[in-house]
Each structure stands twice: as C-alpha cells, then as structure tokens.
Design a protein around this motif. Structure first.
Motif, PDB file in Angstrom:
ATOM      1  N   VAL A  81     -11.910  -1.256  -7.254  1.00 40.83           N
ATOM      2  CA  VAL A  81     -10.512  -0.937  -7.551  1.00 40.83           C
ATOM      3  C   VAL A  81      -9.586  -1.745  -6.634  1.00 40.83           C
ATOM      4  O   VAL A  81      -8.491  -2.141  -7.028  1.00 40.83           O
ATOM      5  N   GLY A  82     -10.049  -2.059  -5.438  1.00 41.25           N
ATOM      6  CA  GLY A  82      -9.251  -2.866  -4.522  1.00 41.25           C
ATOM      7  C   GLY A  82      -9.066  -4.290  -5.035  1.00 41.25           C
ATOM      8  O   GLY A  82      -7.966  -4.848  -4.956  1.00 41.25           O
ATOM      9  N   ILE A  83     -10.141  -4.867  -5.560  1.00 36.35           N
ATOM     10  CA  ILE A  83     -10.031  -6.239  -6.076  1.00 36.35           C
ATOM     11  C   ILE A  83      -9.163  -6.258  -7.336  1.00 36.35           C
ATOM     12  O   ILE A  83      -8.309  -7.129  -7.516  1.00 36.35           O
ATOM     13  N   VAL A 213      -7.798  -9.851   0.157  1.00 34.57           N
ATOM     14  CA  VAL A 213      -6.509  -9.264   0.550  1.00 34.57           C
ATOM     15  C   VAL A 213      -5.844 -10.138   1.619  1.00 34.57           C
ATOM     16  O   VAL A 213      -4.645 -10.427   1.555  1.00 34.57           O
ATOM     17  N   ALA A 214      -6.648 -10.608   2.575  1.00 35.67           N
ATOM     18  CA  ALA A 214      -6.091 -11.439   3.646  1.00 35.67           C
ATOM     19  C   ALA A 214      -5.529 -12.741   3.090  1.00 35.67           C
ATOM     20  O   ALA A 214      -4.410 -13.154   3.437  1.00 35.67           O
ATOM     21  N   ILE A 215      -6.297 -13.384   2.216  1.00 41.24           N
ATOM     22  CA  ILE A 215      -5.823 -14.652   1.640  1.00 41.24           C
ATOM     23  C   ILE A 215      -4.528 -14.425   0.870  1.00 41.24           C
ATOM     24  O   ILE A 215      -3.544 -15.156   1.025  1.00 41.24           O
ATOM     25  N   MET A 216      -4.522 -13.372   0.044  1.00 42.29           N
ATOM     26  CA  MET A 216      -3.337 -13.141  -0.786  1.00 42.29           C
ATOM     27  C   MET A 216      -2.126 -12.745   0.074  1.00 42.29           C
ATOM     28  O   MET A 216      -0.995 -13.103  -0.244  1.00 42.29           O
ATOM     29  N   ALA A 217      -2.382 -12.010   1.159  1.00 40.91           N
ATOM     30  CA  ALA A 217      -1.275 -11.647   2.052  1.00 40.91           C
ATOM     31  C   ALA A 217      -0.653 -12.922   2.613  1.00 40.91           C
ATOM     32  O   ALA A 217       0.572 -13.067   2.676  1.00 40.91           O
ATOM     33  N   ILE A 307       0.663  -6.729  -0.190  1.00 50.16           N
ATOM     34  CA  ILE A 307      -0.667  -6.500  -0.738  1.00 50.16           C
ATOM     35  C   ILE A 307      -1.529  -5.693   0.230  1.00 50.16           C
ATOM     36  O   ILE A 307      -2.438  -4.971  -0.180  1.00 50.16           O
ATOM     37  N   VAL A 308      -1.194  -5.777   1.516  1.00 49.52           N
ATOM     38  CA  VAL A 308      -1.923  -4.968   2.500  1.00 49.52           C
ATOM     39  C   VAL A 308      -1.669  -3.484   2.211  1.00 49.52           C
ATOM     40  O   VAL A 308      -2.561  -2.638   2.364  1.00 49.52           O
ATOM     41  N   GLY A 309      -0.435  -3.175   1.754  1.00 50.44           N
ATOM     42  CA  GLY A 309      -0.117  -1.809   1.376  1.00 50.44           C
ATOM     43  C   GLY A 309      -1.025  -1.320   0.260  1.00 50.44           C
ATOM     44  O   GLY A 309      -1.521  -0.192   0.280  1.00 50.44           O
ATOM     45  N   MET A 310      -1.265  -2.208  -0.727  1.00 49.24           N
ATOM     46  CA  MET A 310      -2.174  -1.855  -1.828  1.00 49.24           C
ATOM     47  C   MET A 310      -3.549  -1.498  -1.283  1.00 49.24           C
ATOM     48  O   MET A 310      -4.174  -0.527  -1.725  1.00 49.24           O
ATOM     49  N   PHE A 311      -4.024  -2.274  -0.317  1.00 45.19           N
ATOM     50  CA  PHE A 311      -5.344  -2.017   0.287  1.00 45.19           C
ATOM     51  C   PHE A 311      -5.373  -0.613   0.910  1.00 45.19           C
ATOM     52  O   PHE A 311      -6.302   0.159   0.701  1.00 45.19           O
TER      53      PHE A 311
END
Lengths: 357, 340
Positions: A81-83, A213-217, A307-311
């Motif tokens: 779900v995270g991805i 998540v890190a890359i997208m952030a 996006i970190v918030g989404m995580f």
C-alpha cells in the motif's frame, strides 16, 4: 496632528510631528500561530505525531506490541500500500485522483506471471514487460486527463473497472502457485526475500518502499520537475503561464504512477508468493492508498503535502490494524477509527491552510 | 463410491431425458452465482452449461459483481421470473435477505434450488444441493487430531475464517473442524465464542492469499508457537503458508483446509496443506439442471438426502498421509476430481 496646518510654510512642513514609522503589519505571534506556521512548513509533522501517539498507546495496551517481530510485520504489511501510495501521492499533488492504482498493480502482477507461465518467457523479460504495461496503463489515464480534458475521477473510475475485468478475463482467474514460481521463476519473488538482523526478518520490499519514498521526496522537493508537479496541482493556469508544460507533466505523472503500481505488482508476488488475480488490492488498493495519502496530510485539492507524510499515513493505518487486532477488539473498530482519522486529517489540513489563506 | 453411484444415476436420468428431446426446447433455466470470477463458480457455470447443452435447456447465467453483491442477485431473480424461467439455481450472497425475492419467484411458479449455500431458513428454497460443510470441517478436524496424537492436547491453533459477518459456510466449516478436533464449540451457530486455551485466535481472510497471509502474521505475532492452522479455503491456506515460511516454520505446522480446487489439491501433494476436504461444484450444478428439467417435465421436485435438510453432493478428505478411522482419498484421485 501636532502643528497648526495654517502655519505650514514649506512642502513637508505638514508632516512635522507625524509618526515616522514605516507601514507594517501587526500580528500577534501567539503560540498557536507559531504551531500553525510550523505545521504549514512541515506537512508530515501531524501524521508523525499521530503515529508516535498510536505507537505509545498500543505499547501500553498490548505486551507483545513492541517486539521487533511485530514492528517488522507492520512494515511488511504496508509495503504494497505504501508503494501504491507513492503513485497516488504524485497524482493527488496535481489535484487529481487515481482510482485505478490497485487494479494496475494486480493486473501487472498477473501479466508478469502469465508471460512466464503461459508464454514461457524468462522471468526477467516478463518483469520488464509487466513494468512497461503498468506504465502504459498509467500513461493512458494521463492522456485521457491531459489531452481529452476529462476529470481524473471519472477517467480512473472507468479504467479501474476496465483494467480489473481485463485482469479477470485474461487470467481466467487462475492462480499461479507459490511452489511453481519458486521452481520456474524465482526472480518474480525477488522482493519477498529478506535480511535477518538479529533474527528479525525484514523484507527487501520494505527497503524498496523506503528507497522509493526517499527518491520521490528528493525529486518532488529539489528538482524542477518536482516543482512543476506542485505548480500544476496548485494552479494549472498559472503554471502554464509560467512556462510549465502542463499536459506533458500530467501525462508523465500518471505514467509514473502506473510504473509505481507495476512495481507494487511485482512486490505482491514476492510477498504473497503466488499470483492471484483476485487479490483484494485490485478492489481496495485505491481506497487504501487514498487513505494513506489523506491521513498523511496531503491535500486532496492538490499542490500541498509531502510524500513522507504518505509514508507515515500508511504506517498509521498499519499500526492501527495490527494494534487493535492484538488488543483483541472487534475489527469494525479499526475501520471506525481510521474513518475518524481521515476526517481529522482533512480538518487539520483546512486549519493549516488558513495560515496561507 | 458414493460419487460414482450418483454419476451413474445421473447418466441414467440423462439417458431417459435425452430419449424425449422435444419437450425441453423451450425450457429456460437461470444460474445465479455470487461472482463469476471465483474458480468455484466458474466451474459451477461450466457444469451447468454442459448439462444444459445436453438436455437442450436454454441456460442464462448471472452473477454478483463481488462476493456479497446482493442487489445484482435480486435483479437477476427478477429478470429470470420476467423471462419465464422454469427454474433458478442460486448461490446466495446474503442468505437471509434473498428470501423474499426467492418467495416471489416461487409464487410465480419457478423452481428455486439453492446451490452450495443453504438459504436461511433452509426451506426458503425448494431444494438445496450442497456440500455438507460441517462434515467437511469435521473431517479435517478429526484428521488433524489423529495426526497430532497425544500432542493434540497441547495444540496451539490458529483459526483463519472468512468474514466477520460469519456467513453460514464459514461457521459450519469452522465449528465442524473444532468438533472434529474435540474442542467444545459453545454456541454451534457462532465462531469465536470458544474458551478452549488451545485456540490462539480467530482472524478473517476474505478467502484469498492476501487475507490468509495477513491473518497468519497477526496470529503469529500473538503467539509464535502456533502449530495447527485451520483455514476456510485453500487460497487462504496458501497465504498462511507464506507467512509461516517467512518465519521458517512451514515444516512444523499442520495446515488443514476445505475446497478441493486443483491448486489446493496440488498444494496437498506438495505438503503445503496437510489435508483438505473436497467439494463438488460441477456435480451440484449438473444435478441442479437435471432437477429443473424434471420439474419442467412433470412438476416433480427434488428430495433431500435422507436424514438431512438438503441434498448432499458429497465431500471427501484428500491427504497423502491417511490416518486410521478417518476415510480419505489420495491426491492422485483428488486431482481427477478437482475443479478450478
């Protein structure tokens, strides 16, 4: 005015005694305002706080909760779900929504499996094809939104069902068994492997999620393309006037979302072992990812949030599900509380928005 | 044994009916399943279509969009009645709520046969052709107990059920298993109220791999020493196995299940599942079509199996590790009879 105006003899005489201060805003810098400002600057703070509170509460309620095994299990459970949430995040940042994410993920996993088992392709080729088809499905969504000017909700409502039924029809709802995949095409199960620091299993999938998540952030915050995504979501007309190629960015965003979903499909094979067209992700993945995004403090109106918030949002849901089960409550309470959290998250979003409004 | 007798009877009936092919031409029958994506219902549809083809019956099939889609089934019943169907074969998503619609259809002179899932109350339909789900659970419970021997007294059992709404098939298999294992079920119409310390917990799976995996992970977090796993069906058993494999315990845990689908039987052969109870959807559907043909001919209604409220289409325990006192067939035989 201090001096008699009649006494004025020169041009600036009338200003005598007047305040010499420059115009300025007077604003009470209350504690509340400071918090609001800080939250505005750090959109992932609210979900992080909720997450920590939830962890502490469940730690008190259930003796087994703070075991490494339990916590790593939660991470495993949110990997998919995270991805998919990464895909949903970039789409929602453009003020869109993607209801087809779960269906793309499941169909991609089925394509990877069937390419190998029905057509005899090497697993690596099947994976590349699966990723390509996922990207294509996302790209079609993007084309319909950007070029045909159709509302994202409607477009993806349609493609969700088209993709899901294609998935059932293509696969004849046949499940490919774990043991067969392990024998013939172990590459499909790659993300199900794990490392074991101190006897606790951590799936590769969990690292993949964190890396993505890190890359997208980084991409969203630090690159021109990332700023364009935010700009399109905030005000598409203004973005276009400022030279952002709006349509191109939109198509890229949806295609990238499709690519993320296909990765999630690959991860699903690793995690579940088997390839099943009837995985619940196909039907519920969209809702789960939107839930993670909203609880994670990303605004459904676009252009705001990280996006970190989404995580953290996905983690909150994972912690609630596991925590409440371990405490032994009726499963309906999980849904109840997640519903409350969603409304709370949107309320906080609106409140924070006032600082900029 | 039981099965081949039935097949024989079936073909006898078939021979009889095909001798007078002219009568059936204008007979319409409906098959309404929960979904048309679940392999179980796919097979049921195949069985019904094949038999209808043989008998020259015009078969129309309908299904809900997802499991639990009650509205689509009601709409399908209404369409069948409006269409002048002679009989309806129904696998109800909501066994209580569908009763009024079924009554309306029967009042209109349509024969309604419940397949696989009994209605609530069971006599709301003219007849029920189904697996005895309690017996299916009982067999795997007895097998698990006998296989464990003395260790059964200290077993740690994970119960992987279907849904929190506790549909009847879920309750019957679950309680059958516990009864077979020798555990007091308290209220037999409800799972989860047991107090036996051997039960670590009940989790729901939605009947798929994903659900089975998650449920097993949760129960393992509760107690990592679980050594018996009851699963509602084979996909959830496959999911549970993955969770056990992840913690390296797949070899020392006994998994039992119900269904008898081909991937499930293959999993028994591979040692993923210890034993499974096989049911026969193809037979349910073909017998149902035959019953509608008979009803269209002279109005006879099918009778239930003696001593039961429904027509029992049979169940067989499949395992390669048979135990004394529990009749079973091996996986080779199981593969011949499997579906999906």
């Amino acid at each position: 005015m201090a001096a008699d105006p009649k006494a004025a003899t020169s041009f600036e005489e009338g200003l005598k005694g007047a305040s010499e201060k420059v115009a300025e805003f007077h604003e009470e810098r209350t504690a509340l305002k400071s918090i609001q400002h800080w939250l505005h600057q750090t959109p992932s703070a609210v979900p992080l706080i909720v997450l920590i509170v939830a962890l502490v509460i469940f730690g008190f309620l259930s003796p087994n909760f703070f075991k490494a095994v339990t916590l790593s299990t939660i991470l495993q459970q949110i990997a998919i779900v995270g991805i998919i949430g990464c895909a949903q995040t970039i789409v929602i940042l453009t003020a869109g929504i993607d209801l087809s994410v779960g269906a793309i993920a499941v169909f991609s996993s089925v394509l990877m499996g069937q390419f190998t088992f029905r057509y005899g392709l090497p697993a690596e080729v099947s994976i590349v094809l699966g990723l390509a088809f996922g990207t294509l499905m996302g790209g079609i969504n993007g084309w319909l939104v950007a070029k045909m000017k159709l509302p994202p909700f409607i477009v993806t409502l349609g493609t969700w069902q088209i993709i899901l039924s294609s998935n059932y029809i293509f696969s004849a709802n046949e499940t490919i068994r774990s043991a067969d995949i392990e024998k013939v095409a172990p590459a499909l199960q790659f993300w199900g492997q794990s490392i074991q620091p101190g006897g606790v299993k951590v799936l590769y999938a969990v690292f993949l999620l964190i890396v993505l998540v890190a890359i997208m952030a980084y991409v969203l915050r630090q690159t021109a393309w990332g700023r364009h995504v935010y700009a399109v979501g905030d005000d598409p007309e203004a973005a276009q006037l400022a030279g952002v190629q709006r349509d191109k960015v939109l198509i890229q965003v949806y295609a990238l979302a499709g690519f993320f979903c296909a990765i999630a499909g690959w991860v699903m094979i690793g995690r579940f072992g088997s390839v099943s067209p009837s995985a619940s992700t196909g039907v519920l993945g969209n809702i789960q990812s939107i839930t993670a995004v909203v609880i994670g403090g990303i605004s459904l109106f676009g252009g705001r949030g990280s996006i970190v918030g989404m995580f953290f949002g996905a983690l909150i849901v994972g912690v609630f599900e596991m925590g409440l089960k371990m405490v032994g409550t009726d499963p309906q309470w999980t849904f109840f509380l997640i519903g409350v959290l969603i409304i709370f998250a949107v309320a906080v979003d609106q409140w924070i928005r006032k600082v900029s409004g | 044994m039981k099965l081949s007798t039935k097949a024989l009877l079936g073909s006898a009936a078939l021979a009889l009916i095909s001798a007078v092919p002219s009568f059936a031409q204008d007979v319409t029958a409906c098959l309404i399943t929960k979904t048309d994506t679940n392999p179980f219902f796919v097979k049921m549809k195949e069985g019904a279509t094949a038999k209808a083809g043989e008998l020259g019956i015009n078969l129309k099939t309908y299904a809900g969009k997802i499991d639990g889609d009650h509205e689509s089934q009601v709409a399908a019943i209404e369409a069948c009645v409006a269409d002048g169907a002679k009989g309806i074969l129904l696998t109800a998503s909501d066994t209580k709520a569908i009763v009024d619609s079924v009554k309306a259809a029967r009042d209109a002179g349509v024969l309604v046969i419940a397949l696989d899932t009994p209605l609530d109350p069971i006599d709301a339909a003219d007849a029920t052709f189904a697996t005895d789900n309690f017996a299916a659970g009982l067999l795997i419970g007895q097998w698990a107990k006998a296989t464990m021997g003395d260790a059964a007294a200290n077993a740690k059992i994970a119960m992987l059920d279907l849904a929190i709404s506790q549909p009847s098939v879920d309750v019957l298999r679950d309680q059958g298993f516990l009864t077979g294992f020798g555990i007091d079920t308290k209220d037999i119409n409800k799972w989860g109220d047991e107090e036996d310390a051997r039960i670590i917990g009940n989790e729901v799976t939605a009947g798929n791999e994903e659900g089975g995996l998650k449920a097993m992970e949760t129960l393992l977090a509760k107690d990592p020493e679980i050594n018996v796993v009851y699963t509602i069906n084979e996909p959830s058993a496959a999911g549970a196995y993955e969770a056990l494999k992840a913690v390296g315990r797949e070899k020392d845990v006994l998994i039992v299940s119900v269904d008898g689908g081909c991937p499930g039987v293959q999993n028994v052969k591979d040692g993923v599942i210890g034993a499974t109870s096989q049911q026969y959807p193809l037979l349910m559907a073909s017998l149902g079509i035959e019953a509608i043909a008979a009803f269209a001919k002279d109005g006879t209604k099918p009778a239930p199996t003696e001593g039961k409220a429904f027509f029992d289409t049979g169940v067989a325990l499949i395992t390669d590790k048979p135990v004394e006192g529990v009749p079973s067939i091996d996986t080779a035989k199981g593969m011949e009879l499997c579906w999906g």
